[in-house]
Enzyme design. Sequence first.
Site, PDB file in Angstrom:
ATOM      1  N   ASP A 116      -4.192  -7.622  -7.505  1.00 54.74           N
ATOM      2  CA  ASP A 116      -4.527  -6.853  -6.314  1.00 54.74           C
ATOM      3  C   ASP A 116      -4.944  -5.454  -6.799  1.00 54.74           C
ATOM      4  O   ASP A 116      -4.909  -5.149  -7.998  1.00 54.74           O
ATOM      5  CB  ASP A 116      -3.321  -6.797  -5.376  1.00 54.74           C
ATOM      6  N   HIS A 134       0.836  -1.202   0.000  1.00 50.51           N
ATOM      7  CA  HIS A 134       0.000   0.000   0.000  1.00 50.51           C
ATOM      8  C   HIS A 134       0.874   1.257   0.000  1.00 50.51           C
ATOM      9  O   HIS A 134       0.452   2.314  -0.465  1.00 50.51           O
ATOM     10  CB  HIS A 134      -0.911   0.035   1.228  1.00 50.51           C
TER      11      HIS A 134
END
Length: 392
Positions: free
Chosen positions: A319, A249
């Site tokens: 993802d 992230h």
Amino acid sequence: MTRAGTRAGLLSLTAGAAVCAVIVAAVQTPAPARPPAETPSATAPRAAVSPESPATTEAPTGPACADLAAGLSERDQLAQLLMVGVNPADETNAIEVVRDDHVGGIFVGGSATRLLSGSRLNPVHAASKHPLLVAVDDEGGRVQRIDDLDGDLPSARELAATSTPEQVRALGADRGRKLKDRGVTINLAPVADLSDGPAGEVIGDRSYSPDPAVATRYAGAFADGLAESGVLPVLKHFPGHGRAEGDSHEGLVRTPALAELKRSDLLPYANLLPRGAPAVMLGHLDVPGLTRGEAASVSPAAYRLLREDYGFDGVAMTDDLGAMRAITDRYGLPDAVLAALTAGADIALWSGHDAPGPVLTRLQKAKASGELPADRVAEALDRVLRLRTGCR
């Protein structure tokens, strides 16, 4: 895909020791071309076989995938390869994305639960010509989606410490039924990563165990339970996020070298994929000896590893391409989706509420120029339609 420590979620699968044969079969049943307004899409795997039984695969019945694909415009064919984030507090947004852009899937993230309650997903399903993939992250622990509606699910680490694989399978089946009743067709779980790190790390207690045999048994059990209930499981994050340095992230992270991953982190995939796992998520992971400084989710070498070394012919998905800096620091969303599909992804996922129009326009231009090969689109479309409709 959403930040660890929030309740938006990610994914996991079943079976024996790291060196034994293990069983997970997730074969979808045929789904109607358009679900009725009162009933969520019937896209679903048949119940997975138990670890003690030989794996079986029944031939799908229903329309030919080539015929379904031929009935779609070029833009709509590309739209089938997208899983688009929608506003969980506004069913109008989800209906419009499906009805107007004809996407193959939506992702319901965030903390709001309006879209998951009151049968509000029914008209979203009805807006799709073919059975729609409706995805959530519902792993348990820090990453779950319906805890406010249907109760808390323990983390993977806690489940492995307190429950048998059979109990986890039953828990997965119960959770899957609750998700299906709300209109969800695919759960981005279980996590197959190996980790003994602190609970709050990016993987941490989302991992069942640092032991490949234990992780295989428990991830497989949860996946089998989901499949039994009619919800598609997704194994993640190939080729292994558990021992990566950092959080994707926040930026691109590096795993141990490929040779080391093959001795440990990749063993759950080696055990589970041959037994019928329907889908695998690739992480934004730089793997020395494989990806050459690129994220696995956009690396052709990572998809070749999955297909050739591990024999996987199910759906490979990314993802989150729109909200994780491992990707967004390098690509805008349209180019990230293009890079992923060109590399070998069958489904490109983003969690934000970015409209799919600019992405589809970029993909159309790339296909026309040959930057996105037509055979790559056809291959991905075939896999996605098989997963969603049971076509042959």
